[in-house]
Design a protein around this motif. Structure first.
Motif, PDB file in Angstrom:
ATOM      1  N   LEU A  95       0.863  -1.186   0.000  1.00  0.00           N
ATOM      2  CA  LEU A  95       0.000   0.000   0.000  1.00  0.00           C
ATOM      3  C   LEU A  95       0.892   1.226   0.000  1.00  0.00           C
ATOM      4  CD1 LEU A  95      -2.727   1.460   0.266  1.00  0.00           C
ATOM      5  CD2 LEU A  95      -2.533   1.174   2.762  1.00  0.00           C
ATOM      6  N   LYS A  96       0.751   2.076  -1.027  1.00  0.00           N
ATOM      7  CA  LYS A  96       1.562   3.286  -1.148  1.00  0.00           C
ATOM      8  C   LYS A  96       0.701   4.505  -0.814  1.00  0.00           C
ATOM      9  CE  LYS A  96       4.630   3.463  -4.464  1.00  0.00           C
ATOM     10  NZ  LYS A  96       5.295   3.453  -5.785  1.00  0.00           N
ATOM     11  N   ILE A  97       1.172   5.290   0.150  1.00  0.00           N
ATOM     12  CA  ILE A  97       0.428   6.443   0.653  1.00  0.00           C
ATOM     13  C   ILE A  97       1.279   7.694   0.467  1.00  0.00           C
ATOM     14  CG2 ILE A  97      -0.698   7.446   2.681  1.00  0.00           C
ATOM     15  CD1 ILE A  97      -0.698   4.541   3.840  1.00  0.00           C
ATOM     16  N   GLY A  98       0.672   8.762  -0.002  1.00  0.00           N
ATOM     17  CA  GLY A  98       1.365  10.031  -0.133  1.00  0.00           C
ATOM     18  C   GLY A  98       0.982  10.976   0.994  1.00  0.00           C
ATOM     19  N   ILE A 134       2.564  15.396  -4.598  1.00  0.00           N
ATOM     20  CA  ILE A 134       1.716  14.325  -4.048  1.00  0.00           C
ATOM     21  C   ILE A 134       0.463  14.146  -4.892  1.00  0.00           C
ATOM     22  CG2 ILE A 134       0.210  13.735  -2.108  1.00  0.00           C
ATOM     23  CD1 ILE A 134       3.129  13.041  -1.644  1.00  0.00           C
ATOM     24  N   LEU A 135      -0.192  15.236  -5.256  1.00  0.00           N
ATOM     25  CA  LEU A 135      -1.400  15.119  -6.073  1.00  0.00           C
ATOM     26  C   LEU A 135      -1.078  14.569  -7.465  1.00  0.00           C
ATOM     27  CD1 LEU A 135      -3.378  18.351  -5.080  1.00  0.00           C
ATOM     28  CD2 LEU A 135      -3.774  15.989  -4.347  1.00  0.00           C
ATOM     29  N   ASN A 136       0.084  14.922  -7.982  1.00  0.00           N
ATOM     30  CA  ASN A 136       0.500  14.362  -9.275  1.00  0.00           C
ATOM     31  C   ASN A 136       0.701  12.847  -9.165  1.00  0.00           C
ATOM     32  OD1 ASN A 136       1.586  14.614 -12.102  1.00  0.00           O
ATOM     33  ND2 ASN A 136       3.446  13.897 -11.085  1.00  0.00           N
ATOM     34  N   ASN A 142       0.352   6.434  -8.955  1.00  0.00           N
ATOM     35  CA  ASN A 142       1.566   5.899  -8.342  1.00  0.00           C
ATOM     36  C   ASN A 142       1.411   5.726  -6.835  1.00  0.00           C
ATOM     37  OD1 ASN A 142       3.654   5.600 -10.482  1.00  0.00           O
ATOM     38  ND2 ASN A 142       3.149   7.746 -10.838  1.00  0.00           N
ATOM     39  N   ILE A 143       0.332   6.270  -6.274  1.00  0.00           N
ATOM     40  CA  ILE A 143      -0.041   6.033  -4.884  1.00  0.00           C
ATOM     41  C   ILE A 143      -1.532   5.748  -4.854  1.00  0.00           C
ATOM     42  CG2 ILE A 143       1.793   7.425  -3.828  1.00  0.00           C
ATOM     43  CD1 ILE A 143      -0.140   9.740  -3.616  1.00  0.00           C
ATOM     44  N   SER A 144      -1.985   5.075  -3.792  1.00  0.00           N
ATOM     45  CA  SER A 144      -3.395   4.700  -3.700  1.00  0.00           C
ATOM     46  C   SER A 144      -4.253   5.824  -3.136  1.00  0.00           C
ATOM     47  CB  SER A 144      -3.554   3.449  -2.824  1.00  0.00           C
ATOM     48  OG  SER A 144      -2.882   2.352  -3.390  1.00  0.00           O
TER      49      SER A 144
END
Length: 299
Positions: A95-98, A134-136, A142-144
């Protein structure tokens, strides 16, 4: 002999309980079955694992030599079973989080801790960067999901969960020459002529420039670096009060006092994910955990 999961569990349970009868109770078996099973293992090995006494059994030196590896294998089998179960639930492996650089992460990290306790083999990656980066990452999938401020224009693709309301305050070093020149309240317009330190993407254009006041500003993509730059007297900066309050109280930074306006800029921090991209199981669990925590805080 070939050890298997059953006789490894049996061996360790007898070691831990110190008797065949206690091991039998723990394993929901009868004592004679446990005693016979241990005897069969010993027969195959060709040596004793336990010395029998009237009340308890005592591990032999051979048993103690086997114990460390047996525990490692038992733990690996437990993790394998857990991982297999998690996969059966449709759980993703990562799980990828920004997280935006200037967001307070206390609530997010508590929720991640609960998620990790529930799914111990889930690999969690947290990426910290300025808002636009982060929004990009979110829109390029690239993030969930991410913890970020919302732009002035909420996008149709975004699902939002308000996490906290933050306050940005203008701060400056206690040793900055500007303060030494002033012995009265200042106007916010006077900041235009002082270098501003800004947390922003080094590659993308700023989509929300509400916090930019200075005619000249330096950028860094790291919040702590920005705070350090301001503390070193290189300029002033708008920072989350919750993250610079301690430095203000310690006398390293000064929260400016304006005579013509209040020194605060409201900033809402949201958990954001894309409506048209179904959330994975772990991401859904994280959202639900945060929503549950917020619900408890408001009741």
């Amino acid at each position: 002999m070939n050890f298997n999961s059953e006789n490894i569990e049996l061996f360790l349970t007898v070691l831990d309980t110190g008797s065949f009868s206690a091991a039998a109770r723990k394993l929901s078996r009868v004592p004679s079955a446990v005693s016979m099973a241990i005897a069969n293992i010993e027969a195959e090995l060709g040596y004793h694992l336990f010395e029998r006494t009237h009340r308890k059994v005592i591990p032999t030196s051979a048993a103690l030599a086997l114990e460390p590896q047996a525990r490692i294998i038992a733990e690996q089998l437990r993790l394998l079973g857990t991982h297999a179960y998690e996969l059966s639930l449709g759980l993703e492996s990562k799980l990828k989080i920004g997280v935006v650089s200037d967001a307070n992460t206390d609530l997010l990290l508590k929720a991640i801790k609960q998620l990790a306790d529930k799914f111990p083999l889930l690999n969690i990656e947290i990426i910290t960067a300025p808002q636009d980066d982060i929004l990009n990452l979110l829109y390029t999938e690239n993030i969930s999901l991410c913890l970020a401020g919302s732009d002035l224009n909420i996008k149709m693709r975004e699902s939002l969960q308000l996490v906290m309301n933050e306050t940005l305050v203008a701060t400056i070093s206690v040793d900055h020459p500007f303060l030494k020149q002033k012995n009265k309240l200042i106007s916010i317009e006077e900041l235009i002529n002082i270098r501003q330190i800004v947390v922003a993407s080094t590659e993308l254009n700023m989509q929300d420039s509400r916090s930019i006041v200075g005619a000249m500003y330096w950028k860094t993509n790291n919040l702590q670096t920005a705070i350090n730059m301001v503390e070193a007297g290189l300029g002033w900066g708008n920072f989350p009060l919750s993250l610079v309050k301690e430095k203000i109280e310690q006398g390293h930074l000064v929260q400016l006092d304006f005579k013509n306006t209040k020194n605060y800029l409201p900033l809402s921090i949201y958990l954001i994910w894309l409506q048209d991209k179904p959330l994975s199981k772990a991401a859904r669990e994280l959202v639900q955990t945060i929503q549950s925590s917020l619900s408890k805080l408001t009741h």
